[in-house]
Design a protein around this motif. Structure first.
Motif, PDB file in Angstrom:
ATOM      1  N   LYS A  56       0.832  -1.204   0.000  1.00 39.08           N
ATOM      2  CA  LYS A  56       0.000   0.000   0.000  1.00 39.08           C
ATOM      3  C   LYS A  56       0.867   1.254   0.000  1.00 39.08           C
ATOM      4  O   LYS A  56       0.618   2.194  -0.765  1.00 39.08           O
ATOM      5  N   THR A  57       1.894   1.270   0.828  1.00 39.93           N
ATOM      6  CA  THR A  57       2.787   2.426   0.924  1.00 39.93           C
ATOM      7  C   THR A  57       3.572   2.643  -0.369  1.00 39.93           C
ATOM      8  O   THR A  57       3.643   3.762  -0.878  1.00 39.93           O
ATOM      9  N   PHE A  58       4.165   1.576  -0.901  1.00 45.92           N
ATOM     10  CA  PHE A  58       4.945   1.698  -2.133  1.00 45.92           C
ATOM     11  C   PHE A  58       4.083   2.227  -3.272  1.00 45.92           C
ATOM     12  O   PHE A  58       4.503   3.103  -4.034  1.00 45.92           O
ATOM     13  N   ILE A  59       2.863   1.690  -3.401  1.00 50.27           N
ATOM     14  CA  ILE A  59       1.970   2.104  -4.480  1.00 50.27           C
ATOM     15  C   ILE A  59       1.562   3.562  -4.290  1.00 50.27           C
ATOM     16  O   ILE A  59       1.636   4.363  -5.233  1.00 50.27           O
ATOM     17  N   ALA A  60       1.136   3.932  -3.084  1.00 51.47           N
ATOM     18  CA  ALA A  60       0.703   5.304  -2.799  1.00 51.47           C
ATOM     19  C   ALA A  60       1.816   6.318  -3.013  1.00 51.47           C
ATOM     20  O   ALA A  60       1.559   7.458  -3.414  1.00 51.47           O
ATOM     21  N   ASP A  61       3.058   5.913  -2.775  1.00 46.03           N
ATOM     22  CA  ASP A  61       4.208   6.808  -2.953  1.00 46.03           C
ATOM     23  C   ASP A  61       4.691   6.879  -4.403  1.00 46.03           C
ATOM     24  O   ASP A  61       5.682   7.539  -4.695  1.00 46.03           O
ATOM     25  N   GLY A  62       4.015   6.169  -5.305  1.00 42.86           N
ATOM     26  CA  GLY A  62       4.400   6.207  -6.721  1.00 42.86           C
ATOM     27  C   GLY A  62       5.664   5.438  -7.029  1.00 42.86           C
ATOM     28  O   GLY A  62       6.347   5.725  -7.996  1.00 42.86           O
ATOM     29  N   GLN A  63       5.980   4.441  -6.203  1.00 44.20           N
ATOM     30  CA  GLN A  63       7.205   3.666  -6.373  1.00 44.20           C
ATOM     31  C   GLN A  63       7.013   2.402  -7.203  1.00 44.20           C
ATOM     32  O   GLN A  63       7.957   1.649  -7.414  1.00 44.20           O
ATOM     33  N   VAL A  64       5.773   2.142  -7.663  1.00 47.93           N
ATOM     34  CA  VAL A  64       5.471   0.920  -8.408  1.00 47.93           C
ATOM     35  C   VAL A  64       5.038   1.279  -9.826  1.00 47.93           C
ATOM     36  O   VAL A  64       4.192   2.155 -10.018  1.00 47.93           O
ATOM     37  N   SER A  65       5.622   0.601 -10.798  1.00 47.64           N
ATOM     38  CA  SER A  65       5.261   0.798 -12.197  1.00 47.64           C
ATOM     39  C   SER A  65       4.713  -0.493 -12.781  1.00 47.64           C
ATOM     40  O   SER A  65       5.181  -1.580 -12.442  1.00 47.64           O
ATOM     41  N   VAL A  66       3.733  -0.341 -13.657  1.00 41.46           N
ATOM     42  CA  VAL A  66       3.192  -1.466 -14.409  1.00 41.46           C
ATOM     43  C   VAL A  66       3.432  -1.158 -15.882  1.00 41.46           C
ATOM     44  O   VAL A  66       2.993  -0.126 -16.386  1.00 41.46           O
ATOM     45  N   ASN A  67       4.167  -2.035 -16.538  1.00 40.78           N
ATOM     46  CA  ASN A  67       4.510  -1.850 -17.955  1.00 40.78           C
ATOM     47  C   ASN A  67       5.159  -0.491 -18.204  1.00 40.78           C
ATOM     48  O   ASN A  67       4.907   0.171 -19.201  1.00 40.78           O
ATOM     49  N   GLY A  68       6.011  -0.073 -17.267  1.00 38.49           N
ATOM     50  CA  GLY A  68       6.779   1.157 -17.436  1.00 38.49           C
ATOM     51  C   GLY A  68       6.074   2.432 -17.024  1.00 38.49           C
ATOM     52  O   GLY A  68       6.641   3.513 -17.129  1.00 38.49           O
ATOM     53  N   GLU A  69       4.818   2.340 -16.541  1.00 42.04           N
ATOM     54  CA  GLU A  69       4.077   3.529 -16.129  1.00 42.04           C
ATOM     55  C   GLU A  69       3.693   3.412 -14.655  1.00 42.04           C
ATOM     56  O   GLU A  69       3.194   2.380 -14.222  1.00 42.04           O
ATOM     57  N   VAL A  70       3.900   4.488 -13.901  1.00 43.84           N
ATOM     58  CA  VAL A  70       3.540   4.499 -12.478  1.00 43.84           C
ATOM     59  C   VAL A  70       2.037   4.276 -12.351  1.00 43.84           C
ATOM     60  O   VAL A  70       1.247   4.853 -13.095  1.00 43.84           O
ATOM     61  N   ASP A  71       1.660   3.408 -11.427  1.00 45.37           N
ATOM     62  CA  ASP A  71       0.241   3.153 -11.179  1.00 45.37           C
ATOM     63  C   ASP A  71      -0.017   3.276  -9.683  1.00 45.37           C
ATOM     64  O   ASP A  71       0.690   2.678  -8.880  1.00 45.37           O
ATOM     65  N   LEU A  72      -1.006   4.068  -9.307  1.00 47.24           N
ATOM     66  CA  LEU A  72      -1.324   4.328  -7.908  1.00 47.24           C
ATOM     67  C   LEU A  72      -2.506   3.511  -7.403  1.00 47.24           C
ATOM     68  O   LEU A  72      -2.988   3.728  -6.300  1.00 47.24           O
ATOM     69  N   ARG A  73      -2.973   2.551  -8.218  1.00 51.56           N
ATOM     70  CA  ARG A  73      -4.149   1.754  -7.854  1.00 51.56           C
ATOM     71  C   ARG A  73      -3.740   0.386  -7.339  1.00 51.56           C
ATOM     72  O   ARG A  73      -3.351  -0.473  -8.110  1.00 51.56           O
ATOM     73  N   ARG A  74      -3.879   0.166  -6.047  1.00 51.21           N
ATOM     74  CA  ARG A  74      -3.528  -1.124  -5.446  1.00 51.21           C
ATOM     75  C   ARG A  74      -4.392  -2.247  -6.011  1.00 51.21           C
ATOM     76  O   ARG A  74      -3.957  -3.381  -6.122  1.00 51.21           O
TER      77      ARG A  74
END
Length: 100
Positions: A56-74
């Motif tokens: 939850k924290t990593f996603i909310a902080d914009g640290q996770v990318s899906v297919n090269g694009e940041v995704d904020l949706r857990r």
């Protein structure tokens, strides 16, 4: 570091690859049983993070990318072929269990 000042902890047992077109080239394949999986669940399954709270924290902080694009949706639905990466860290590709 996270927004609240805590240290982020990337799983150190993954090898880092070379970034190509915004996606880690040496991502590990992680099989899923169903047609899709939620992003937060996949992060744990792939051992990219250690807990749901950390996901939850990593996603909310914009640290996770899906297919090269940041995704904020857990709850984003991932499908075979999607590549998930942690900023400056490991990545994993969703594959169908039946494809193995």
């Amino acid at each position: 570091m996270t927004r609240d000042g805590r240290e982020r902890s990337l799983r150190s047992d993954h090898l880092l690859g070379v970034v190509q077109d915004g996606v880690m080239a040496d991502s590990q394949d992680v099989p899923i049983r169903d047609e899709s999986i939620r992003l937060g669940q996949f992060l744990k399954l792939a051992n990219l993070i250690e807990s749901g709270a950390e996901a939850k924290t990593f996603i909310a902080d914009g640290q996770v990318s899906v297919n090269g694009e940041v995704d904020l949706r857990r709850g984003r639905q991932l499908h075979p072929g999607d590549v998930v990466s942690i900023d400056g860290g490991p990545s994993a590709r969703v594959v169908s269990e039946s494809a193995l």
